[in-house]
Design a protein around this motif. Structure first.
Motif, PDB file in Angstrom:
ATOM      1  N   ARG A   1       0.778  -1.262  -0.023  1.00  0.00           N
ATOM      2  CA  ARG A   1       0.149   0.030  -0.275  1.00  0.00           C
ATOM      3  C   ARG A   1       0.798   1.133  -0.047  1.00  0.00           C
ATOM      4  NH1 ARG A   1      -4.524  -2.120   4.205  1.00  0.00           N
ATOM      5  NH2 ARG A   1      -5.616  -3.336   2.950  1.00  0.00           N
ATOM      6  N   GLY A   2       2.068   1.300   0.799  1.00  0.00           N
ATOM      7  CA  GLY A   2       2.996   2.368   0.886  1.00  0.00           C
ATOM      8  C   GLY A   2       3.609   2.635  -0.509  1.00  0.00           C
ATOM      9  N   SER A   3       3.556   1.797  -1.322  1.00  0.00           N
ATOM     10  CA  SER A   3       4.474   1.810  -2.461  1.00  0.00           C
ATOM     11  C   SER A   3       3.642   1.686  -3.675  1.00  0.00           C
ATOM     12  CB  SER A   3       5.580   0.673  -2.638  1.00  0.00           C
ATOM     13  OG  SER A   3       5.069  -0.527  -2.640  1.00  0.00           O
ATOM     14  N   VAL A   4       2.481   1.835  -3.653  1.00  0.00           N
ATOM     15  CA  VAL A   4       1.443   1.608  -4.818  1.00  0.00           C
ATOM     16  C   VAL A   4       1.659   2.546  -5.984  1.00  0.00           C
ATOM     17  CG1 VAL A   4      -0.461   2.759  -3.742  1.00  0.00           C
ATOM     18  CG2 VAL A   4      -0.727   0.963  -5.343  1.00  0.00           C
ATOM     19  N   ASP A   5       1.889   3.821  -5.539  1.00  0.00           N
ATOM     20  CA  ASP A   5       2.213   4.570  -6.680  1.00  0.00           C
ATOM     21  C   ASP A   5       3.234   4.534  -7.661  1.00  0.00           C
ATOM     22  OD1 ASP A   5       0.075   6.552  -5.587  1.00  0.00           O
ATOM     23  OD2 ASP A   5       1.430   7.713  -4.407  1.00  0.00           O
TER      24      ASP A   5
END
Length: 138
Positions: free
Chosen positions: A23-27
């Motif tokens: 979720r923290g690296s989804v970008d």
């Protein structure tokens, strides 16, 4: 076939950390998805699907991102869920994904829950697991 199902306790700290990392690296995933390089393929998002008391995290393909949501085609056969089936269209909010992955130059990018499951296997099973994957996990 239950052999295709991996059970993980709902409060497993390693799996929770893997989901948080995704979720923290989804970008990073969205950037690659929207502008894939020729060396990138197999874009997939894992979503939590709930059906009453039953919950399953399942991978999707043909992923698109629009208006803060991922849309895809269910790529797993549900084991306990009756509300969805392989090939159904599903969607989830960006901040509710379980994982993301793609393959770049035959190597896995992302796939944090997959890595967590793999790392928990005994060495012999891990080698078998690796041999069945169409990509390399570093």
């Amino acid at each position: 076939d239950e052999s295709d199902v991996t059970y993980v306790k709902e409060n497993d700290p390693k799996m929770a950390a893997a989901i948080e990392k995704a979720r923290g690296s989804v970008d990073q995933f969205i950037t690659a998805l929207n502008n894939p390089k020729p060396s990138q393929s197999e874009f997939s998002v894992k979503m939590l699907i709930e059906d009453g008391e039953h919950k399953e995290h399942m991978w999707t393909t043909s992923v698109k991102f629009k208006d803060g949501e991922f849309h895809g085609i269910l790529n797993n056969t549900p084991f306990q869920l009756k509300s969805v089936k392989l090939g159904d269209k599903v969607h989830t909010q960006k901040n509710m994904i379980s994982d993301w992955m793609y393959v770049e130059n035959e190597k896995l990018v992302g796939g944090y829950t997959l890595r967590s499951l793999r790392d928990s296997l005994p060495e012999k099973e891990r080698k078998e697991f690796d041999g069945n994957m169409p990509f390399t996990i570093e």
